[in-house]
Design an enzyme around this catalytic site. Sequence first.
Site, PDB file in Angstrom:
ATOM      1  N   GLY A  57      -3.831 -12.803  -2.088  1.00  0.00           N
ATOM      2  CA  GLY A  57      -3.137 -13.782  -1.264  1.00  0.00           C
ATOM      3  C   GLY A  57      -2.822 -15.018  -2.067  1.00  0.00           C
ATOM      4  CB  CYS A  84      -6.097 -10.933  -6.352  1.00  0.00           C
ATOM      5  SG  CYS A  84      -5.277 -10.090  -7.650  1.00  0.00           S
ATOM      6  CD  GLU A 177      -2.864  -4.051  -4.542  1.00  0.00           C
ATOM      7  OE1 GLU A 177      -3.817  -3.805  -5.313  1.00  0.00           O
ATOM      8  OE2 GLU A 177      -2.660  -5.174  -4.072  1.00  0.00           O
ATOM      9  CB  SER A 233      15.852   8.900  16.253  1.00  0.00           C
ATOM     10  OG  SER A 233      16.924   9.442  15.528  1.00  0.00           O
TER      11      SER A 233
END
Length: 517
Positions: A57, A84, A177, A233
């Site tokens: 962050g 982090c 990641e 959809s």
Amino acid sequence: MSQHDRLLIIDFGSQVTQLIARRLRELKVYCEIHPAQKVTADFLRAFRPRAVILSGGPASVTDPGAPMPPPELFTLGVPVLGICYGQQVMMQMLGGEVRRGEGMAEFGRAFVEPADGPLDLLAGWFEHGPEQVWMSHGDHVARLAPGFSVHGTSRGAPYAIVADPARRFYAVQFHPEVHHTPGGRRLLENFVRIAGFSGDWTMAAFREEAIAAIRAQVGQGRVICGLSGGVDSSVAAVLIHEAIGDRLTCIFVDHGLLREGEAEQVVGMFRDHYNIPLIHAEESARFLSALAGVTDPEQKRKTIGRLFIEVFQEHAAGIEAEFLAQGTLYPDVIESVSFTGGPSVTIKSHHNVGGLPERMGLKLVEPLRTLFKDEVRALGRELGLPEAFIGRHPFPGPGLAIRCPGEVTADRLAILRRADAVFIDQIRRHGLYDAIWQAFVVLLPVRTVGVMGDGRTYDHACALRAVTSVDGMTADWYPFAPEFLAETATRIINEVPGINRVTYDITSKPPGTIEWE
Ligand code: XMP
């Protein structure tokens, strides 16, 4: 999905938090992202995570008011991984010290070397020397929290990997990641193994659970679903049909702005193959007459959007449904983090058929709202949808209207459709379809002089557009081989009456957009 083991990702606002979730889902681990502001001690108890990851962050733990998880997190007895900012949160809360980054910041690519002894989190690491990682935090740990030891260091980050293995607390200063950390997947895999996840998050399991959930929600009610031909959809419709059979009716608003053969494919697939009750609202004439004289791109969108809702509503009126199905996906649902001003949490909502549920008093059925796009595709495969449907390039709601700069007419659409079909056929023949995010032809409002055989021509020019992208937010033009472009131009000019010139658009996004309008 409460019967699955769950991992909680506490989001502190990193740009790449979603990637943590995607990597974990790839490892067949069910996880949810929740913003730090929302994660209270009560929330933690109710969520019952088997493990917790603290994201990165932009904040600094040295600032007053920096976001922190509740201290109860560290008494749950479950493994915690801090990334982090998440690492610094752990050090600060568990009795270590974090200092502002002066002189110590390390951003971007770095190499981590092993330190004090092996660590279960790092099984498979350092087998071929130092590991490349992606760093992005300015602050650094100055003193370890009691119980922690160092297991990886880099030039700028003496505490790149720290752990208290007895309590199963791990913290890294880099981002495992992102794909710039090649060993990151392995590290996350080790973490979920340490936490004891069984890898039970599969699309086969999801299918069964989603069907049960749809049945429970809908009861004996009726559902309508707008089909667009797109993958979301389509998958939602097939899944709901499996759950409630003919109490689902699909409405396919055919605005006449689809690609060649597309309307027939949608009808053939859903009505004939899946036997799903389908209303084919063939309203192309109505859309074309509403678009007559409209050249402004936003005006085109508004005209099509308004009429789309009108048509949908007319056809839905006879069905007496209580529910409207939508292909909302997880990225539309994740609450975003905001630490600055305003209401702290914004929820993005998704309106495929803008405003319709409110207007018609319908409740929403959103069976895909916990899934990422890749998972929707995997579910589509699980449900037996053909690969051609699942791997399709995205296609905009206003369809070919925004690929026809200038006025949209039946004649211009017919030319565009033919040229587009040739271009896509070329891309498929050359095995390039899956390497490209989106490819299409734009029919230009320009006529140019040409020569064919002995005669002079004065016909339309078109532009080919093909881009690579991850999410459509940025894009690069696709570097076709010159031979491919030459062959495609020749085919279009020979096979599509009305076009005598082909150009290739080499604009990336930014500064261009993917569509021309
Ligand atoms: P742009 O042109 O903004 O496109 O770079 C990014 C992605 O969004 C699609 N797009 C739309 N999709 N309605 C849609 O449903 C629209 O009005 C619309 N405009 C652009 C575009 O095809 C690309 O995938």
